[in-house]
Design an enzyme around this catalytic site. Structure first.
Site, PDB file in Angstrom:
ATOM      1  CG  ASP A   1     -11.810   0.418  12.250  1.00 33.42           C
ATOM      2  OD1 ASP A   1     -11.898   0.049  13.094  1.00 33.42           O
ATOM      3  OD2 ASP A   1     -12.038   0.021  11.204  1.00 33.42           O
TER       4      ASP A   1
ATOM      5  CD1 TRP B   1      -5.882   0.806  -0.636  1.00 32.87           C
ATOM      6  CD2 TRP B   1      -7.618   2.448  -0.355  1.00 32.87           C
ATOM      7  NE1 TRP B   1      -5.714   1.885  -0.122  1.00 32.87           N
ATOM      8  CE2 TRP B   1      -6.730   2.431   0.120  1.00 32.87           C
ATOM      9  CE3 TRP B   1      -8.935   2.985  -0.506  1.00 32.87           C
ATOM     10  CZ2 TRP B   1      -6.766   3.769   1.096  1.00 32.87           C
ATOM     11  CZ3 TRP B   1      -9.431   3.923   0.610  1.00 32.87           C
ATOM     12  CH2 TRP B   1      -8.407   4.208   1.235  1.00 32.87           C
TER      13      TRP B   1
ATOM     14  NE  ARG C   1     -11.998  12.097   5.817  1.00 31.81           N
ATOM     15  CZ  ARG C   1     -13.538  11.003   6.211  1.00 31.81           C
ATOM     16  NH1 ARG C   1     -13.944  10.638   7.184  1.00 31.81           N
ATOM     17  NH2 ARG C   1     -13.681   9.790   5.382  1.00 31.81           N
TER      18      ARG C   1
ATOM     19  CD  GLU D   1      -2.778   1.150   2.862  1.00 26.90           C
ATOM     20  OE1 GLU D   1      -3.776   1.684   2.916  1.00 26.90           O
ATOM     21  OE2 GLU D   1      -2.296   0.971   3.591  1.00 26.90           O
TER      22      GLU D   1
ATOM     23  CE1 TYR E   1      -5.566   9.558   2.737  1.00 32.23           C
ATOM     24  CE2 TYR E   1      -6.198   7.450   2.232  1.00 32.23           C
ATOM     25  CZ  TYR E   1      -6.064   8.031   2.511  1.00 32.23           C
ATOM     26  OH  TYR E   1      -7.379   8.138   4.096  1.00 32.23           O
TER      27      TYR E   1
ATOM     28  CB  CYS F   1      -9.110   7.904   7.147  1.00 26.94           C
ATOM     29  SG  CYS F   1     -10.430   7.240   6.493  1.00 26.94           S
TER      30      CYS F   1
END
Length: 270
Positions: free
Chosen positions: A177, A79, A174, A58, A93, A154
């Site tokens: 999890d 994803w 922001r 990732e 991103y 996020c």
């Protein structure tokens, strides 16, 4: 990693019940923060097994600047739920890390033109030429994209800071999890910090993390309570071959000494 278990305990103890878009309630706290010293080892959780290979692919995908997951899908499916049928991902991103669209005035015409900014490249340049700079900031939040995306970024902005030859990283997120996302986030940004520190000839500093909405899904509570019963083991060591950042590949990374407890199954809330 004790810092992580302390975060879990704080949210379980102080958090309040909160509804959200997924339909699965959370226990939520505002603006939780923790920090870890990266010189104490690579912060990959030992109280459960974290899929290091998937996380590494990732991060390398982020650094590629791609706005689709077609290459990433060869290695991990993390994803898939948010991409379209062609593999395009609004929340890519790396596309914003490496090719952020910026409106700039053309001095010759006096008109605005869209240019792309390699934010990671600019940070590396400053680390090498002006390490005392306070402007080493990277953002993945582009307002127009965020309004239309299925899942706006996020972990949306991070900044680097050099103190006494050590590279520190602060991440602002922001939404976090705690069971599934945060273990990946700390591992990913610690990895990125190590890549940039090595690229710039700096020692590792601290990773600092602020989570605006730090939450635990109610169907994750039992698994996290089981995890809290486990005593953290020594952190593993991560070695990276000395290769320029844009030439880094999966085989250039070596993780040693990782002996975690068995995995804990947590369902993803989409």
């Amino acid at each position: 990693m004790r810092e992580y278990l302390d975060l879990v305990e704080r949210v379980l103890t102080r958090g309040t019940l909160k509804k959200n878009r997924t339909g699965i309630d959370t226990i939520s706290c505002f603006a939780e923060h923790y920090r870890v010293d990266l010189q104490n080892g690579y912060p990959l959780l030992t109280t459960k097994r974290v899929n290091f290979n998937s996380m590494l692919y990732e991060v390398l995908w982020y650094l590629s600047g791609e706005d689709h997951i077609r290459n990433l899908q060869k290695h991990t499916k993390i994803w898939d739920a948010w991409a379209d049928e062609n593999g395009r991902l609004e929340t890519a991103y790396g596309r914003y890390w490496r090719r952020f669209p910026s409106a700039q005035i053309n001095p010759a015409t006096g008109k605005y033109e869209v240019a792309e900014v390699d934010q990671i490249g600019k940070v590396i340049e400053l680390l090498k030429t002006d390490p005392n700079s306070r402007r080493m900031v990277v953002t993945a939040w582009e307002p127009g994209n965020a309004l239309s995306s299925k899942l706006p970024p996020c972990h949306y902005t991070f900044a680097f800071n050099v103190q006494q030859g050590r590279l520190h990283c602060h991440l602002t997120q922001r939404s976090g999890d705690i069971a599934l996302g945060i273990p990946f986030n700390v591992a990913a940004y610690a990895l990125l910090t190590q890549i940039l520190a090595q690229e710039a000839g700096l020692a590792l500093g601290e990773f600092s993390h602020t989570i605006v909405d730090a939450h635990i899904y109610v169907n994750h509570i039992d698994g996290l309570k089981e995890q809290m019963k486990r005593t953290p083991k020594p952190l593993p060591h991560l070695a990276i071959e000395r290769v320029p950042i844009d030439q880094l590949r999966f085989e250039h990374f070596s993780l040693t000494g990782y002996e975690p407890y068995e995995p804990i199954k947590f369902e993803v809330a989409v």
